[in-house]
Design an enzyme around this catalytic site. Structure first.
Site, short mmCIF file in Angstrom:
data_model
loop_
_atom_site.label_atom_id
_atom_site.label_comp_id
_atom_site.label_asym_id
_atom_site.label_seq_id
_atom_site.Cartn_x
_atom_site.Cartn_y
_atom_site.Cartn_z
N GLY A 26 0.79 -1.24 0.00
CA GLY A 26 0.00 0.00 0.00
C GLY A 26 0.82 1.28 0.00
N THR A 28 3.04 2.27 -2.28
CA THR A 28 3.43 2.79 -3.61
C THR A 28 2.34 2.50 -4.65
OG1 THR A 28 4.47 0.70 -4.29
CG2 THR A 28 5.89 2.29 -3.16
N GLY A 29 2.47 3.13 -5.80
CA GLY A 29 1.70 2.79 -7.00
C GLY A 29 0.20 2.66 -6.80
N LEU A 30 -0.35 1.58 -7.32
CA LEU A 30 -1.79 1.39 -7.27
C LEU A 30 -2.29 1.15 -5.84
CD1 LEU A 30 -2.35 -0.79 -10.48
CD2 LEU A 30 -2.42 1.70 -10.22
N ASP A 76 6.56 -8.71 5.34
CA ASP A 76 6.89 -9.42 4.11
C ASP A 76 5.83 -10.51 3.96
OD1 ASP A 76 7.90 -11.14 2.15
OD2 ASP A 76 9.98 -10.74 2.70
N PHE A 108 9.23 -8.87 -13.36
CA PHE A 108 10.16 -8.28 -14.31
C PHE A 108 10.08 -9.07 -15.60
CE2 PHE A 108 12.67 -10.86 -11.25
CZ PHE A 108 13.03 -11.91 -12.08
N TYR A 158 -3.44 -11.01 -17.92
CA TYR A 158 -2.83 -12.26 -18.37
C TYR A 158 -2.93 -13.38 -17.33
CZ TYR A 158 1.48 -10.39 -16.11
OH TYR A 158 2.39 -9.87 -15.23
N PRO A 199 -6.23 -5.45 -13.94
CA PRO A 199 -5.91 -4.19 -14.64
C PRO A 199 -5.08 -4.43 -15.89
CG PRO A 199 -5.07 -4.22 -12.35
CD PRO A 199 -5.40 -5.63 -12.75
#
Ligand code: HXC
Ligand code: NAP
Length: 291
Positions: A26, A28-30, A76, A108, A158, A199
């Protein structure tokens, strides 16, 4: 890349008041975008990930921005004992927990034959093991407390169709989708709903640095394969997430909602590439066919 022409907050004020939500990843990012909107809608939010400094910076900024109650807890998700501590800390702080958002991920791009077994493990452990660790801990808690709960899993398009060059992620996300659909049935009797969002491309530093690094970024426009010809905006994703975890969605269970501007269908349709043909070419083709 053009952005969303419409990306206003969607739900009414206070729509998530009284709810406590754990968002993994939570900081960062989305995850951060969903957390911001959950706070604006009145929820208490616990954000967790490996990097406590990132979490605390985000928590401080969001407290200032939203005046909401947000707690940063290092966890973690690959370690079940840390997940149990996250749950315990949440209950200590807010008295209860209502919603889990399994958002933490690792990814990645790489040809699969170049991966070491550890490279495969690291992604599957964060995405699949992390999601089932959190799901199991929260599910056991809700069932023991005889309390309803909602699990929202952030997968990808995917997860259903697979994807070359991100095989560990595709494998793990497919597992998370199976988890969503399986528990939607098994745990419905306890009042626990399981839903997912798939998404398409939503620019974030975490995803873009690992999926579109240079020299790829300058050669490949992620919006080009989207029929709407744009990437998603964070508020669009946050709107969908807030709806799905809210009581307005209380009859939605086991569903995965795709939010990708039509991207995956574009890749799937046999004749979709004919989009490239000009009007003159169509004239010529029609003439030939009718002849
Ligand atoms: C090949 C790689 C690699 C790469 C790491 N490894 N990066 N192999 N290509 N680019 C290998 C390492 O060599 C090592 O194997 C093993 O993976 C573990 O790497 P570490 O760096 O030790 O792992 P760690 O520090 O735990 O970092 C995990 C990580 C990192 C996944 C590699 O990127 C991370 O922290 N990511 C979190 C955030 C993230 O990925 N966000 C993007 C989500 S986007 P060996 O054998 O050498 O020991 C997403 C959306 C997709 O999911 C859809 C978009 C449209
Ligand atoms: P991001 O900012 O990199 O988010 C990933 C988060 O996961 C980070 O906050 C990271 O924090 C956390 N994390 C990684 N390993 C962890 C672990 N072992 N334990 C706990 N937390 C861990 O990327 P994002 O784009 O916002 O992705 C968010 C979600 O959306 C992911 O599930 C991703 O697969 C999904 N998604 C994104 C897109 C897109 O276009 N952006 C498209 C489809 C799906 P730490 O490093 O501090 O641990």
């Amino acid at each position: 890349m053009s952005t969303a022409p419409y990306a206003q907050p969607m739900l009414r004020d206070g729509a998530l008041a009284g709810k406590t939500i754990i968002v993994t990843g939570g900081g960062t990012g989305l995850g951060r975008a969903m957390t911001t909107y959950f706070l604006q809608l009145g929820a208490n939010v616990v954000i967790s990930s490996r990097k406590l400094d990132v979490l605390e910076t985000t928590a401080n900024e969001l407290r200032e921005q939203t005046h909401g109650k947000v707690l940063a807890v290092q966890c973690d998700v690959r370690k079940y004992d840390e997940v149990e501590k996250l749950l315990q800390r949440t209950v200590e702080e807010f008295g209860r927990v209502d919603i889990l958002v399994n958002n933490a991920a690792g990814n990645f791009i790489s040809p699969t034959e170049r991966l070491s077994n550890k490279a495969f493990d690291v992604i599957v452990d964060i995405v699949l093991k992390g999601s089932y660790n959190c799901t199991l801990a929260l599910g056991k808690h809700w069932i023991a407390q005889q309390q309803p709960g909602t699990i929202l899993n952030i997968v990808t398009t995917y997860a259903s169709v697979g994807s070359a060059f991100v095989v560990p992620s595709a494998t793990a996300k497919a597992g998370v989708l199976a988890l969503t659909r399986s528990l939607a049935v098994e745990w419905a009797k306890y009042g626990i709903r399981s839903v997912a969002i798939a998404p398409g491309p939503f620019p974030t530093e975490g995803a873009w640095s690992r999926l579109f690094p240079e020299p790829l970024a300058s050669k490949l426009d992620p919006a080009a394969s989207v029929p709407l010809k744009r990437v998603g905006s964070h508020q669009e994703l946050a709107n969908l997430a807030a709806f799905l975890v809210s009581d307005f969605a209380s009859y939605i269970n086991g569903e995965v909602v795709t939010i990708d501007g039509g991207e995956w269908l574009n890749g799937a349709g046999e004749f979709n590439k004919l989009e490239l043909l000009t009007s003159d070419m169509w004239d010529m083709i029609e003439k030939t066919m009718r002849r």
